[in-house]
Design a protein around this motif. Sequence first.
Motif, PDB file in Angstrom:
ATOM      1  N   HIS A  29      -2.348 -13.825 -50.123  1.00 32.63           N
ATOM      2  CA  HIS A  29      -3.769 -13.509 -50.300  1.00 32.63           C
ATOM      3  C   HIS A  29      -4.711 -14.713 -50.190  1.00 32.63           C
ATOM      4  CE1 HIS A  29      -2.065  -9.741 -51.591  1.00 32.63           C
ATOM      5  NE2 HIS A  29      -1.509 -10.310 -52.645  1.00 32.63           N
ATOM      6  N   GLY A  50      -7.702 -14.172 -52.572  1.00 35.94           N
ATOM      7  CA  GLY A  50      -8.525 -12.998 -52.316  1.00 35.94           C
ATOM      8  C   GLY A  50      -9.833 -13.427 -51.680  1.00 35.94           C
ATOM      9  N   LEU A  64      -6.198  -6.202 -53.318  1.00 38.20           N
ATOM     10  CA  LEU A  64      -5.164  -7.042 -52.718  1.00 38.20           C
ATOM     11  C   LEU A  64      -3.860  -6.281 -52.505  1.00 38.20           C
ATOM     12  CD1 LEU A  64      -5.735 -10.423 -54.588  1.00 38.20           C
ATOM     13  CD2 LEU A  64      -6.546  -9.744 -52.315  1.00 38.20           C
TER      14      LEU A  64
END
Length: 152
Positions: free
Chosen positions: A15, A31, A126
Amino acid sequence: MDLERIRAYLLTLPHVVDTVQWSGSLVFWVGDKAIGGKMFAMSRVDQGVSPERDDKSRVISYSAGRERYYELLEREGIFPAPYAARIFWVAVRSWDVFRKAEWEHELSAGHALTLAKLPPKVRAVLEMPAGQQKRLIAERRKLLAAKNAKGR
């Protein structure tokens, strides 16, 4: 180690996305920022040292966490990160402070700490399939751009 190698490594972690912000800082996020991702490391793209800022020059700053923060400050070449020391970030003066494996360990730990602190809403995004996540992020960026344009 250098910024190119660090960047290549960080982008292999789950991520992770990077952005260039604040006049030349390469910022690494867990993220996407558009969905509420959080920063866990940042480095100046221009690594030149200006004489008037030599005492605060750094190659990278990252989230060390409360447990490692004070221990790391005892190491030569590591100091409290400007503007982020209150959240237990450290700054590193040069790439030779750690060996490659140590860099990977330190930055992976910062990534893990940040991932663990993400709000449930962000973590849910996510966990979405890649295509769905990508569409949601694109929609969110459009919304944020429109909001910023309206606020000018």
